[in-house]
Design an enzyme around this catalytic site. Structure first.
Site, PDB file in Angstrom:
ATOM      1  N   CYS A 207       9.755  -8.774  -1.188  1.00  0.00           N
ATOM      2  CA  CYS A 207      10.561  -9.988  -1.087  1.00  0.00           C
ATOM      3  C   CYS A 207      10.670 -10.727  -2.409  1.00  0.00           C
ATOM      4  O   CYS A 207      11.545 -11.570  -2.579  1.00  0.00           O
ATOM      5  CB  CYS A 207       9.992 -10.922  -0.013  1.00  0.00           C
ATOM      6  N   ASN A 208       9.766 -10.432  -3.351  1.00  0.00           N
ATOM      7  CA  ASN A 208       9.848 -11.156  -4.624  1.00  0.00           C
ATOM      8  C   ASN A 208       9.741 -10.247  -5.850  1.00  0.00           C
ATOM      9  O   ASN A 208       9.413 -10.718  -6.923  1.00  0.00           O
ATOM     10  CB  ASN A 208       8.774 -12.252  -4.707  1.00  0.00           C
TER      11      ASN A 208
ATOM     12  N   SER B 247       1.311 -11.563  -7.826  1.00  0.00           N
ATOM     13  CA  SER B 247       2.009 -12.012  -6.631  1.00  0.00           C
ATOM     14  C   SER B 247       2.338 -13.495  -6.715  1.00  0.00           C
ATOM     15  O   SER B 247       1.739 -14.247  -7.487  1.00  0.00           O
ATOM     16  CB  SER B 247       1.155 -11.748  -5.384  1.00  0.00           C
TER      17      SER B 247
ATOM     18  N   GLN C 293       2.720  -2.455   0.875  1.00  0.00           N
ATOM     19  CA  GLN C 293       4.044  -2.188   0.307  1.00  0.00           C
ATOM     20  C   GLN C 293       3.990  -1.060  -0.724  1.00  0.00           C
ATOM     21  O   GLN C 293       4.919  -0.250  -0.815  1.00  0.00           O
ATOM     22  CB  GLN C 293       4.594  -3.483  -0.301  1.00  0.00           C
TER      23      GLN C 293
ATOM     24  N   GLY D  82       9.154  -6.007  11.297  1.00  0.00           N
ATOM     25  CA  GLY D  82       8.605  -5.225  10.198  1.00  0.00           C
ATOM     26  C   GLY D  82       7.196  -5.656   9.857  1.00  0.00           C
ATOM     27  O   GLY D  82       6.544  -6.398  10.601  1.00  0.00           O
TER      28      GLY D  82
ATOM     29  N   SER E 206       6.875  -9.532   9.311  1.00  0.00           N
ATOM     30  CA  SER E 206       7.036 -10.230  10.584  1.00  0.00           C
ATOM     31  C   SER E 206       5.833  -9.983  11.487  1.00  0.00           C
ATOM     32  O   SER E 206       5.378 -10.895  12.193  1.00  0.00           O
ATOM     33  CB  SER E 206       8.314  -9.776  11.279  1.00  0.00           C
TER      34      SER E 206
END
Length: 603
Positions: free
Chosen positions: A50-51, A109, A120, A194, A197
């Site tokens: 996400c980042n 992070s 991930q 996922g 979530s």
């Protein structure tokens, strides 16, 4: 070949750029395939979270590799190369390894120390392996990165330096209140099923929400997640736990109705468009409150009317236009400055300033309740006159407007958007009774987060592991040469034994076997010291040249060495690898077992 990483993250790019550059699962697959098809790259893996979006590759040329990987990232992200380039970072060889291990430990992070990155990385490696784009280098790199990350979390308190992105986001929503206490008894809606979530759902369940609803486009996945949550966090004996969660799954079509019942919503899907629009959230607020949702007023007149009134002394003979000064004072938000202060004379021309200075010299006082204005310093007046003569007027010095706190009601709906690109329209933050925390606001909040002392210890672990990885890679680089040397020696032994049989046909099997064993033992002893020593030398910085020296000294064919490398890449999981008609066990390919042939000879 050398390791190269090209990417962008929350540290190098604004959230708006990261959001546009986000890669779908299909785009990641195509990017990997196109990367290994490009000339400079032999291996490739994509780490997309996400980042961050990072492309790892084993390349034979640095500049060509950077150009190719940057172009491919731009093509598959949909962001133009010229726009994307200022936000890209590049790491090469040792720096690339150091960067990746830091990422695996959570040092890079958004929330330092979060552990979600390990999952991930594992997923990124699995994808590259499935597509056969990861070879020896990237397999070794990713496997060791996972070990380094686990070591950092087990040997240090890096977990205390930060929390998962989910927990950090919920802390922002709770506005300083303990998350568990704030969530206790609330109704929660999780959109997506996922990994992120699922983590959010588990976090909400552990906190003791009264109801947990999971919505997903694939309803079966939502059902599986809800069943797992119900099993793990469902009804339990009171003495064992005070958690009693009702978890259920709903299709995405039911989200509007569930919004009217939810207190907290966490969304993290792979959708390319908005999942929750501002209109949809406004309808949910109206359904909750029974009144239409309204937007917060920004800089409203009502706020200004609540500020203290501005007053100006009314002096006879003052050359100022007091009505204009009064109006300007109100605009600037000043609270009763003197007509003899700088704010009063800002913008005057030189002639008017001289009249004002003469009027001040008469000793006029500020007659506002009990306050007297000290005499104006003549040097200050002279300085103002000089400035006015130069500029034609007195320079303006604007005062900042006072900030008035706008009272906000407690939110009736708290939204946490962890998706990239965003799932929830940022415009919902303007709705009264709605609080939204997204990746952008989390980035701002985490910038001032305290760093734990354990971070230094993790950095030392990363440095040690980078050195160990580099040494192992240098040693592995020479392994094919050593194996080829031993293969050549074995061929020489076999050839000489065959010639001996021709010269001494009367040897029995026992005699022939003893001679063969003796010759092999001699060869193994002669090769033992050079191969062990060259392994040690190759593992040190600058040791890459020893493989070339070994090939030159023993006149080894480059194609023979390359054949060993290809066989090792294609048969890493095989028990043995065939070369030149001979069968060499895996121990011969192990850089820690060069001396195994000698040990077998002694047996």
């Amino acid at each position: 070949m050398s390791l190269l990483v090209v990417g962008l993250s929350h540290r190098s790019a604004p959230v708006s750029v990261l959001e546009r550059a986000a890669l779908s699962a299909d785009a990641q697959i195509k990017l990997l395939q196109d990367t290994v098809a490009a000339e400079p790259a032999a291996e490739a893996a994509v780490l997309a979270t996400c980042n961050r979006i990072e492309l790892y590759a084993d390349v034979d040329k640095f500049h060509a590799g950077v150009a190719e990987l940057s172009t491919l990232l731009a093509q598959h992200s949909g962001v133009g190369l010229e726009e994307l380039t200022p936000y890209l970072y590049v790491h090469y060889e040792d720096r690339a390894v150091h960067h990746f291990f830091s990422v695996a430990c959570g040092l890079d992070s958004m929330v330092v120390g979060e552990g979600q990155i390990l999952g991930q990385i594992k997923d990124a490696l699995a994808t590259a392996q499935e597509l056969h784009t990861a070879g020896r280098l990237l397999n070794d790199l990713f496997q060791q990165a996972l070990r380094v990350g686990k070591r950092a979390h087990s040997e240090t308190g890096i977990d205390r330096a930060g929390q998962s992105l989910v927990t950090f986001g919920l802390e922002q929503l709770s506005s300083g209140a303990p998350v568990d206490a704030w969530l206790k008894g609330k109704r929660a809606l999780v959109i997506g099923a996922g990994s992120m979530s699922s983590l959010a759902a588990a976090t909400l369940a552990r906190a003791g929400v009264a109801e947990l609803v999971v919505a997903n486009r694939t309803f079966d996945r939502a059902e599986r997640l809800a069943a797992l949550l119900a099993e793990q966090y469902g009804q339990r004996p009171a003495e064992q736990d005070d958690v009693d969660v009702l978890a259920r799954a709903v299709p995405m079509e039911s989200v509007p109705g569930e919004l009217t019942r939810a207190d907290v919503v966490v969304s993290c899907t792979g959708a390319t468009g908005l999942v929750l629009t501002a209109d949809l959230v406004a309808e949910a607020v109206e359904g909750r409150t029974g009144a239409p949702a309204v937007e917060r007023a920004a800089d409203s007149d009502s706020v200004r009317s609540g500020l203290p009134p501005t007053s100006v002394g009314s002096e006879d003979g003052c050359p100022l236009d007091l009505s204009a000064v009064q109006q300007g004072s109100a605009v600037q938000g000043s609270t009763g400055f003197s007509v003899m202060g700088e704010a009063a004379v800002a913008g005057m021309d030189a002639a008017t300033l001289e009249q004002h200075a003469a009027w001040v010299d008469n000793g006029t006082v500020d007659r506002r309740e009990g306050r007297r204005t000290p005499e104006i310093d003549t040097e200050a007046v002279a300085a103002l006159a000089a400035a006015a003569a130069t500029l034609g007027r007195v320079p303006e010095r604007r005062r900042p407007e006072p900030v008035a706190e706008v009272p906000r009601p407690l939110p009736v709906l708290s939204l946490l958007d962890l998706a990239m690109p965003r799932d929830i329209d940022a415009a919902v933050n303007r709705l009264l009774g709605v609080r939204l925390v997204d990746i952008e606001s989390l980035a701002e909040a985490s910038a001032d987060a305290p760093m734990a002392a354990d971070v230094d210890q993790v950095r030392r672990i990363v440095s040690d592991e980078v050195a160990a990885f580099d040494a192992a890679q240098r040693a592995a680089h020479i392994t094919p040469t050593v194996v080829a040397l031993r293969a050549m020696a074995a061929d020489v032994v076999a050839s000489e034994i065959a010639r001996l049989d021709g010269r001494l046909p009367g040897l029995d099997d026992k005699q022939r076997g003893e001679i063969t064993q003796t010759v092999r033992r001699v060869v193994d002893k002669l090769l033992h010291a050079p191969t062990v020593r060259v392994k040690q030398l190759a593992a040190k910085p600058g040791g890459a040249g020893y493989a070339d020296a070994l090939r030159t000294l023993f006149d080894l064919e480059p194609e023979t060495v390359a054949a060993v490398s290809r066989a090792d890449d294609n048969g890493r999981d095989d028990k043995s690898v065939a070369l030149g008609g001979l069968d060499f066990g895996r121990e011969n390919f192990d850089s820690n077992n060069f001396e195994s042939a000698e040990n077998r000879g002694r047996a």
